[in-house]
Write a protein that holds these residues in place. Sequence first.
Motif, short mmCIF file in Angstrom:
data_model
loop_
_atom_site.label_atom_id
_atom_site.label_comp_id
_atom_site.label_asym_id
_atom_site.label_seq_id
_atom_site.Cartn_x
_atom_site.Cartn_y
_atom_site.Cartn_z
N THR A 124 1.97 10.65 2.84
CA THR A 124 2.21 9.22 3.07
C THR A 124 0.91 8.46 3.28
O THR A 124 0.11 8.81 4.15
CB THR A 124 3.12 9.01 4.29
N VAL A 125 0.71 7.42 2.49
CA VAL A 125 -0.36 6.46 2.70
C VAL A 125 0.29 5.15 3.13
O VAL A 125 1.31 4.73 2.56
CB VAL A 125 -1.19 6.24 1.42
N CYS A 126 -0.29 4.50 4.12
CA CYS A 126 0.21 3.21 4.58
C CYS A 126 -0.91 2.19 4.45
O CYS A 126 -1.99 2.38 5.02
CB CYS A 126 0.68 3.29 6.04
N LEU A 127 -0.68 1.14 3.68
CA LEU A 127 -1.67 0.08 3.60
C LEU A 127 -1.83 -0.57 4.97
O LEU A 127 -0.85 -0.84 5.66
CB LEU A 127 -1.28 -0.97 2.55
N PHE A 128 -3.08 -0.83 5.34
CA PHE A 128 -3.39 -1.21 6.72
C PHE A 128 -4.34 -2.39 6.69
O PHE A 128 -5.55 -2.24 6.60
CB PHE A 128 -4.03 0.00 7.41
N SER A 129 -3.76 -3.59 6.75
CA SER A 129 -4.55 -4.81 6.54
C SER A 129 -5.12 -5.39 7.81
O SER A 129 -6.00 -6.25 7.76
CB SER A 129 -3.65 -5.86 5.89
N GLY A 130 -4.64 -4.95 8.97
CA GLY A 130 -5.01 -5.58 10.23
C GLY A 130 -4.02 -6.64 10.65
O GLY A 130 -4.15 -7.24 11.72
N GLY A 131 -2.98 -6.87 9.83
CA GLY A 131 -1.92 -7.82 10.17
C GLY A 131 -0.80 -7.17 10.95
O GLY A 131 -0.72 -5.94 11.06
N MET A 132 0.09 -8.00 11.47
CA MET A 132 1.18 -7.48 12.30
C MET A 132 2.13 -6.60 11.50
O MET A 132 2.57 -5.54 11.99
CB MET A 132 1.98 -8.64 12.92
N ASP A 133 2.46 -6.99 10.29
CA ASP A 133 3.42 -6.20 9.50
C ASP A 133 2.91 -4.79 9.24
O ASP A 133 3.63 -3.81 9.41
CB ASP A 133 3.71 -6.89 8.17
N GLU A 168 -7.57 -16.14 -5.12
CA GLU A 168 -7.49 -14.69 -4.89
C GLU A 168 -6.09 -14.12 -5.14
O GLU A 168 -5.61 -13.26 -4.41
CB GLU A 168 -7.93 -14.34 -3.47
N ARG A 169 -5.44 -14.59 -6.17
CA ARG A 169 -4.09 -14.10 -6.43
C ARG A 169 -4.07 -12.66 -6.94
O ARG A 169 -3.05 -11.99 -6.86
CB ARG A 169 -3.40 -15.03 -7.45
N GLY A 170 -5.20 -12.18 -7.43
CA GLY A 170 -5.24 -10.82 -7.97
C GLY A 170 -5.66 -9.76 -6.98
O GLY A 170 -5.73 -8.58 -7.32
N ARG A 171 -5.94 -10.13 -5.73
CA ARG A 171 -6.46 -9.17 -4.76
C ARG A 171 -5.49 -8.01 -4.52
O ARG A 171 -5.88 -6.89 -4.25
CB ARG A 171 -6.75 -9.88 -3.44
N SER A 172 -4.20 -8.28 -4.62
CA SER A 172 -3.20 -7.25 -4.37
C SER A 172 -3.36 -6.06 -5.32
O SER A 172 -3.08 -4.92 -4.94
CB SER A 172 -1.79 -7.83 -4.49
N PHE A 173 -3.79 -6.33 -6.55
CA PHE A 173 -3.97 -5.22 -7.49
C PHE A 173 -5.05 -4.27 -6.99
O PHE A 173 -4.92 -3.05 -7.10
CB PHE A 173 -4.32 -5.75 -8.88
N MET A 174 -6.11 -4.83 -6.42
CA MET A 174 -7.15 -4.00 -5.83
C MET A 174 -6.61 -3.18 -4.66
O MET A 174 -6.85 -1.96 -4.56
CB MET A 174 -8.31 -4.90 -5.35
N PHE A 175 -5.86 -3.82 -3.77
CA PHE A 175 -5.36 -3.16 -2.56
C PHE A 175 -4.41 -2.02 -2.93
O PHE A 175 -4.50 -0.90 -2.40
CB PHE A 175 -4.67 -4.18 -1.67
N LEU A 176 -3.47 -2.29 -3.84
CA LEU A 176 -2.53 -1.24 -4.24
C LEU A 176 -3.25 -0.11 -4.97
O LEU A 176 -2.88 1.06 -4.82
CB LEU A 176 -1.43 -1.82 -5.13
N THR A 177 -4.27 -0.44 -5.75
CA THR A 177 -5.05 0.59 -6.43
C THR A 177 -5.73 1.51 -5.43
O THR A 177 -5.70 2.75 -5.58
CB THR A 177 -6.09 -0.06 -7.36
N LEU A 178 -6.35 0.95 -4.41
CA LEU A 178 -7.02 1.77 -3.39
C LEU A 178 -6.02 2.71 -2.71
O LEU A 178 -6.29 3.89 -2.52
CB LEU A 178 -7.68 0.87 -2.35
N GLY A 179 -4.84 2.16 -2.37
CA GLY A 179 -3.82 2.99 -1.75
C GLY A 179 -3.30 4.07 -2.67
O GLY A 179 -3.10 5.22 -2.25
N ALA A 180 -3.10 3.72 -3.94
CA ALA A 180 -2.57 4.69 -4.91
C ALA A 180 -3.56 5.80 -5.17
O ALA A 180 -3.18 6.97 -5.34
CB ALA A 180 -2.21 3.97 -6.20
N ILE A 181 -4.86 5.47 -5.24
CA ILE A 181 -5.88 6.50 -5.45
C ILE A 181 -5.84 7.52 -4.32
O ILE A 181 -5.85 8.74 -4.54
CB ILE A 181 -7.27 5.87 -5.57
N CYS A 182 -5.77 7.02 -3.08
CA CYS A 182 -5.71 7.93 -1.93
C CYS A 182 -4.42 8.76 -1.95
O CYS A 182 -4.44 9.97 -1.71
CB CYS A 182 -5.80 7.13 -0.63
N ALA A 183 -3.29 8.10 -2.24
CA ALA A 183 -2.01 8.82 -2.26
C ALA A 183 -1.99 9.89 -3.35
O ALA A 183 -1.40 10.96 -3.17
CB ALA A 183 -0.86 7.83 -2.45
#
Length: 429
Positions: free
Chosen positions: A136-145, A213-228
Amino acid sequence: MHQTNYLKTAKLTLFKNFDSREVSLTAFLKSLMRLRLVPSEVSMDLLVIACTMYAADTRIRREHHSEDNWTRIIELFIPVSNLGLWNSERRSLEKIFRFLTGDIWSITFRERSANSAVLAPVSKLKRFMMPYETDTVCLFSGGMDSFIGAIDLLEKNIRPLLVGHSKSADVSPYQKGCGEALNNHYKENSAQRVFAFIKVPKAGLFNSEDHTERGRSFMFLTLGAICASCLKDRSKLIVPENGMISLNIPLTPLRTGSHSTRTTHPHYFGLMQSLFDNLSLGVTIENPYQFKTKGEMLLECLNKDLVRITPTMSCSHPSGRFEGLGNLHCGSCVPCIIRQASYLSAGISDEFRYRRNIFKEEGLRISKAEGADIIAFKYMIEKAKLNPGYLTAAIRNTGPLGDQVDQYVDVYNRALLEVDKLIKEVVLI
């Protein structure tokens, strides 16, 4: 059909000879090496694609490179390790980028040069490794969610790998603080954290900057997917996000554009899941809170006390340095309003500071930023009350949602009730 010769078509070449000075990947690659996580070369291709797209999205200013001050035409030329595979996914990537950013993308792949044949980092230091097994990888943005998502996993004895991404110092301290809070509380089950500070230099790339910055999510999901993809044959990528923000409906007709990002939209996740499957990454994307409001996430969190005492960052505009206040929630943007509404709905005292008090006696000016999002929420709430079908149409208009539209409408209605309870006493002038 309009002629396109007057449009400025942006052509971007990035990662020339894999020059690390072009986009900073040092922190991310060091984290992979430290934990002895070895991604495939296809995964590294995906990282190069994500960085190239991210650079184009953040450095090609819409006002300067589009006819209508919004829609850019962007061509990317990207080296990859498997030309046949990536050519088969070219249309899928262009579709994903178009859905995320609203721009028209064209991608041309070529074979990597000989001196970049292998990009995956491999640690030679045997003492560094993942200290526990996890799928399990969990994206961790520093936000409450994301903080609630990590807490709920740990409370269920699921020990995730936390993956964070930042491009500035505004949110990285919150990611670090949240990570330390988790490890201090869950000492026997602490989670490793991979941190990526990826920032594209302003100089040399069109000498401009775009803030949507509408495309930033692609970067974030890519980083998570690489680790997973480095963990087990089939791993989970958890993206904790409440249902209202996930759908992110434009609150007024004038807000279609920069106010209607699709960073965690269910259709976008579906497109990304298909891409990951076609690349054989062995990664499944999950948002366990898709049909929860932020208030419900907080109320049902398995350790509310830890959320209550730990600073998290949800704000769209956290930097208050020009006001001499440091990085704080502004208090009046859409995420800040939803955050404050969640505390009220959950019956938990919100102890954290906001730069603006939306309940000040003299009222908020609707002509200024302090009142703009409040009045937009009031508009949406009133439209939903007067015409229930309006909300269904608005949700359908965000993108394909399959046969779960009623559930999306239900969670959004509940979220609106939370916000309405908060802002009904706000004075607007």
